[in-house]
Design a protein around this motif. Structure first.
Motif, mmCIF file in Angstrom:
data_model
loop_
_atom_site.group_PDB
_atom_site.id
_atom_site.type_symbol
_atom_site.label_atom_id
_atom_site.label_comp_id
_atom_site.label_asym_id
_atom_site.label_seq_id
_atom_site.Cartn_x
_atom_site.Cartn_y
_atom_site.Cartn_z
ATOM 1 N N LEU A 191 -89.193 46.573 -55.423
ATOM 2 C CA LEU A 191 -88.429 47.500 -56.444
ATOM 3 C C LEU A 191 -87.082 47.612 -56.093
ATOM 4 O O LEU A 191 -85.906 47.609 -56.851
ATOM 5 N N LEU A 192 -86.594 48.325 -54.741
ATOM 6 C CA LEU A 192 -85.591 48.536 -54.368
ATOM 7 C C LEU A 192 -84.548 47.333 -54.156
ATOM 8 O O LEU A 192 -83.384 47.474 -54.748
ATOM 9 N N SER A 193 -85.261 46.148 -54.155
ATOM 10 C CA SER A 193 -84.426 44.774 -54.028
ATOM 11 C C SER A 193 -83.806 44.549 -55.453
ATOM 12 O O SER A 193 -82.898 44.047 -55.664
ATOM 13 N N LEU A 194 -84.733 44.763 -56.500
ATOM 14 C CA LEU A 194 -84.126 44.407 -57.878
ATOM 15 C C LEU A 194 -83.302 45.295 -58.212
ATOM 16 O O LEU A 194 -82.300 45.236 -59.043
ATOM 17 N N SER A 195 -83.617 46.736 -57.974
ATOM 18 C CA SER A 195 -82.785 47.861 -58.297
ATOM 19 C C SER A 195 -81.153 47.576 -57.641
ATOM 20 O O SER A 195 -80.128 47.632 -58.268
ATOM 21 N N ILE A 219 -77.614 49.579 -49.221
ATOM 22 C CA ILE A 219 -77.779 48.452 -48.441
ATOM 23 C C ILE A 219 -78.157 48.886 -47.175
ATOM 24 O O ILE A 219 -79.224 47.948 -46.494
ATOM 25 N N LEU A 220 -77.975 49.747 -46.264
ATOM 26 C CA LEU A 220 -78.325 50.027 -45.251
ATOM 27 C C LEU A 220 -80.064 50.509 -45.218
ATOM 28 O O LEU A 220 -80.697 50.128 -44.366
ATOM 29 N N ALA A 221 -80.120 51.131 -46.356
ATOM 30 C CA ALA A 221 -81.881 51.633 -46.410
ATOM 31 C C ALA A 221 -82.809 50.253 -46.751
ATOM 32 O O ALA A 221 -83.583 50.184 -46.295
ATOM 33 N N GLY A 248 -86.339 56.385 -41.109
ATOM 34 C CA GLY A 248 -84.725 56.219 -41.015
ATOM 35 C C GLY A 248 -84.282 55.711 -42.354
ATOM 36 O O GLY A 248 -83.162 55.779 -42.791
ATOM 37 N N GLY A 249 -85.142 54.795 -42.985
ATOM 38 C CA GLY A 249 -85.030 54.110 -44.216
ATOM 39 C C GLY A 249 -85.050 55.012 -45.336
ATOM 40 O O GLY A 249 -84.059 54.991 -46.229
ATOM 41 N N PHE A 250 -85.743 55.787 -45.237
ATOM 42 C CA PHE A 250 -85.854 56.818 -46.283
ATOM 43 C C PHE A 250 -84.575 57.839 -46.229
ATOM 44 O O PHE A 250 -84.255 58.231 -47.315
ATOM 45 N N VAL A 251 -84.225 58.319 -45.030
ATOM 46 C CA VAL A 251 -83.213 59.167 -44.726
ATOM 47 C C VAL A 251 -81.897 58.608 -45.545
ATOM 48 O O VAL A 251 -80.862 59.019 -46.266
ATOM 49 N N SER A 252 -81.571 57.336 -45.383
ATOM 50 C CA SER A 252 -80.566 56.470 -45.816
ATOM 51 C C SER A 252 -80.502 56.300 -47.218
ATOM 52 O O SER A 252 -79.644 56.599 -47.934
#
Length: 271
Positions: A191-195, A219-221, A248-252
């Motif tokens: 979903l993030l990719s589509l977003s 993009i970093l996330a 780490g991904g969620f913080v980004s």
């Protein structure tokens, strides 16, 4: 007192009552997976329905969509709470509403106490509306994943120290939690990719639209979550590696969305 305020107070109380009742059943009646019963589900349904109604009235304004800082926080908290309940119906995750419901209650309290405005015109393209929907859903799913990573970290620490404690009895086994975490990260990443794809379609001036901060951290996330899934599927990552990369991904992602909104709306007072 306005109708919205009365409904908001009632919903906040329903959220807290649902969470408190669940805590009572877990710690006083010593129940585990069966603690989330039909009565609590009914209260949760009322709270979520009331919260949804408030969001509908506060966000869908005459000129478009009001996604100010606190409205956005309330919307995402509602989606997270809803997904937590739905996920709990099919897995051993229903006890997590103990955490998500008070957060949703706090978000609703902030929404009515500190109104914020960031109007998105109603005439925006359908693709941009889809981008907003995808972003909120992806963020909410990945937030649930981040909480699961924190719970995994807690369980692992307890087991390493050989101090499981009573609270371990109400948490899903580590293997179950890991498998569910990967499933949620996979859906959230998709979903993030589509977003990101739909968002980039409508970006014509990154600096002029004040999007540079948001784009860079988004993009970093995306890259971090891609590494998490690659590491899990190709290298069999488990435990601490899986936990640290997920957090780490969620913080980004938090910095991408709420960081930019906080600076622009509340500090610089730009919309």
């Amino acid at each position: 007192m306005e109708t919205n305020t009365i409904v908001s107070v009632a919903v906040i109380l329903l959220y807290l009552l649902s969470a408190s009742w669940l805590v009572y059943r877990i710690f006083h009646q010593r129940l585990t997976t069966e603690a989330f019963n039909h009565s609590i589900a009914a209260l949760a349904g009322l709270a979520l329905s009331g919260h949804g109604l408030i969001l509908y009235r506060e966000i869908l304004v005459q000129t478009g969509f009001n996604l100010g800082f606190y409205h956005a926080f309330s919307l995402i908290s509602w989606v997270i709470a809803l997904l937590a309940v739905l996920t709990g119906l099919f897995s051993a995750m229903s006890n997590l509403v103990i955490i998500f419901f008070p957060i949703a209650a706090l978000a609703l309290l902030l929404e009515i106490a500190l109104p914020s405005t960031n109007i998105i015109p109603s005439g925006i393209a359908a693709g941009l509306k889809m981008h907003i929907l995808l972003s909120v859903t992806a963020y909410s799913l990945l937030a649930i994943g981040a909480l699961q990573a924190l719970i995994l970290a807690f369980e692992e620490t307890r087991l390493r120290k050989k101090q499981p404690g009573k609270i371990m009895n109400i948490l899903p086994p580590m293997q179950t939690l890991e498998e569910l975490l990967v499933q949620i990260l996979t859906i959230g990443f998709f979903l993030l990719s589509l977003s990101l794809a739909t968002g980039l379609m409508f970006m014509y001036d990154m600096l002029g639209q004040h999007l540079s901060h948001k784009v860079v951290f988004s993009i970093l996330a995306w890259l971090i979550f891609a590494v998490v899934l690659w590491g899990r599927w190709s290298r069999g990552w488990r435990g601490r590696k899986l936990i640290h990369w997920t957090l780490g991904g969620f913080v980004s992602l938090v910095l991408a969305y709420f960081g930019s909104k906080l600076v622009l709306e509340l500090i610089l007072q730009q919309t």
